[in-house]
Design a protein around this motif. Structure first.
Motif, PDB file in Angstrom:
ATOM      1  N   MET A 210     -14.898 -70.871 -21.772  1.00  0.00           N
ATOM      2  CA  MET A 210     -15.478 -71.869 -20.711  1.00  0.00           C
ATOM      3  C   MET A 210     -16.914 -71.135 -20.214  1.00  0.00           C
ATOM      4  O   MET A 210     -16.901 -70.030 -20.109  1.00  0.00           O
ATOM      5  N   ILE A 219      -9.737 -75.960 -15.819  1.00  0.00           N
ATOM      6  CA  ILE A 219      -8.503 -75.520 -16.713  1.00  0.00           C
ATOM      7  C   ILE A 219      -7.086 -75.221 -15.872  1.00  0.00           C
ATOM      8  O   ILE A 219      -6.307 -75.815 -16.211  1.00  0.00           O
ATOM      9  N   TRP A 307     -17.544 -83.476 -18.311  1.00  0.00           N
ATOM     10  CA  TRP A 307     -16.587 -82.571 -18.780  1.00  0.00           C
ATOM     11  C   TRP A 307     -16.662 -82.663 -20.395  1.00  0.00           C
ATOM     12  O   TRP A 307     -16.482 -81.565 -20.902  1.00  0.00           O
ATOM     13  N   ARG A 308     -16.779 -83.747 -20.993  1.00  0.00           N
ATOM     14  CA  ARG A 308     -16.602 -83.756 -22.436  1.00  0.00           C
ATOM     15  C   ARG A 308     -17.586 -82.897 -23.186  1.00  0.00           C
ATOM     16  O   ARG A 308     -17.174 -82.362 -24.139  1.00  0.00           O
ATOM     17  N   TRP A 311     -16.227 -79.588 -22.797  1.00  0.00           N
ATOM     18  CA  TRP A 311     -15.036 -79.553 -23.517  1.00  0.00           C
ATOM     19  C   TRP A 311     -14.972 -79.438 -25.028  1.00  0.00           C
ATOM     20  O   TRP A 311     -14.564 -78.482 -25.622  1.00  0.00           O
ATOM     21  N   THR A 325      -8.448 -83.111 -23.703  1.00  0.00           N
ATOM     22  CA  THR A 325      -7.994 -82.795 -22.392  1.00  0.00           C
ATOM     23  C   THR A 325      -6.808 -83.216 -21.911  1.00  0.00           C
ATOM     24  O   THR A 325      -6.073 -82.506 -21.247  1.00  0.00           O
TER      25      THR A 325
END
Length: 405
Positions: A210, A219, A307-308, A311, A325
């Motif tokens: 990350m 997470i 977030w995507r 991710w 996720t």
């Protein structure tokens, strides 16, 4: 009086017979050869209504059925028979006002598939066979290598059927149709996808790639609480109860960053402890209760689109291709079960409606615990024997001390 009339001919006077009675003959009307010939007419709520047919027998059959339905109380008014699906949609949609935005967005997306085909169709004219034939023809936004639209996925097809069935059920309630022609058993069954449970090593690897501590924090929260991503992004400072070691799931965050109700419309508390609780307390310290608890490095709240981006790169860097996720929620359930949580505890943590639902999804994980049961039972029995022997030895020493005294 219910009666069938011929619109193409009529009887006109044609002199007198030998007894002086008026004779009649059949002549063509101005409508001869134009439109439907046979007109069924009947009374409805004190007024005359009618329906035209090409064939006399069809008109007679319709009229006979209408009279029977009026007599047994199953009659649907002619005006209602002409009401279209699009006219019923707003009535059904109004009943969903209290649902979450994400759920209503899904219903709207399903209606966009339904409306072009059935919107202008009278509810009374929609048949089960026609709907079943239409379902396989629905395509989605994704395309194949040739650029042709791919069929709509099973999950989306079920949502289409749910909406279509719901709107027609409203038509039944409003006495627009007698029964619902759409049967949910005709909807394609959604195949159960293989659930992915990350090992602790994989979780650590994912966490390690990350780009910043704020993403690592997400997470940690997802894996240790089992909340849905939108629910985690919806945590506010005031939701954290440090004394009880709980965090309140009260809302969801939509794609635009707005607060929405949870998927189920219910609220719950999830347990937080250890390092996660300490990190949450540090994150909440000195901040207003209404601020987002989990934040991006620039202080903004998380959304699924924000977030995507992080991710997708992280799962590739961690060698965990095609990981969603949401599968961190499955991982949290797995970790809880292997840590000794019973089904009721896992149900409460995940926010399932019932323990049966939790067992349907994760029951096999408890089955895996059976493999460890014999060893645990053996260890328990060994410990009990040791405890019993220690108790006997202690009693013997006590008795010896008593005699000596």
């Amino acid at each position: 009086m219910a009666q069938v009339y011929d619109q193409w001919t009529k009887k006109v006077p044609d002199g007198k017979d030998d007894e002086g009675n008026t004779k009649y003959k059949t002549v063509r009307t101005e409508r001869w050869g134009s439109g439907k010939r046979w007109l069924a007419r009947w009374d409805e709520d004190g007024r005359r209504v009618s329906k035209a047919f090409d064939v006399k027998k069809a008109a007679e059959f319709f009229l006979s059925r209408t009279v029977t339905e009026q007599a047994d109380g199953t009659y649907i008014a002619k005006a209602n028979r002409e009401i279209t699906l699009a006219e019923v949609w707003p009535i059904w949609w109004a009943t969903k006002a209290a649902k979450s935005k994400s759920l209503r967005d899904g219903y709207q997306a399903a209606w966009r598939h339904i409306e072009p085909r059935w919107g202008k169709k009278a509810c009374a004219e929609i048949s089960r066979a026609a709907v079943a034939a239409w379902l396989p023809t629905i395509t989605g936004r994704y395309k194949d290598e040739k650029g042709d639209p791919l069929p709509l996925g099973e999950s989306s097809l079920r949502k289409v059927m749910i909406v279509l069935h719901g709107v027609l059920e409203t038509a039944v309630e409003e006495r627009i149709i007698l029964s619902n022609p759409v049967k949910m058993k005709d909807a394609p069954r959604q195949r159960e996808t293989a659930r992915r449970y990350l090992s602790v090593v994989e979780v650590d690897r994912l966490r390690g790639v990350m780009p910043h501590p704020e993403a690592q924090f997400v997470i940690d929260t997802l894996v240790q609480t089992g909340v849905r991503p939108g629910e985690a992004f919806g945590f506010q400072v005031g939701d954290l109860d440090s004394m009880r070691g709980r965090c309140r799931v009260s809302r969801d965050v939509d794609a635009q960053g707005g607060a929405d109700d949870t998927k189920t419309g219910r609220h719950r508390d999830v347990p937080v402890g250890g390092d996660l609780l300490l990190d949450l307390e540090n994150e909440a310290e000195g901040r207003d209760r209404g601020e987002w608890l989990l934040r991006m490095p620039d202080g903004r709240g998380w959304t699924l689109p924000r977030w995507r981006t992080i991710w997708e790169k992280a799962v590739e860097d961690a060698g965990l291709a095609d990981l969603d996720t949401y599968e961190l929620r499955h991982t949290a359930a797995s970790l809880a079960i292997h840590s000794g949580a019973n089904v009721k505890t896992v149900q409460r943590m995940l926010g399932h409606r019932s323990a049966a639902m939790t067992l349907d999804i994760y029951g096999h994980l408890w089955d895996e615990e059976l493999d460890a049961l014999p060893q645990r039972m053996s260890e328990h029995m060994k410990a009990e024997r040791q405890r019993f022997e220690q108790r006997r030895q202690r009693a013997a020493r006590h008795q010896s001390d008593t005699k000596t005294a």
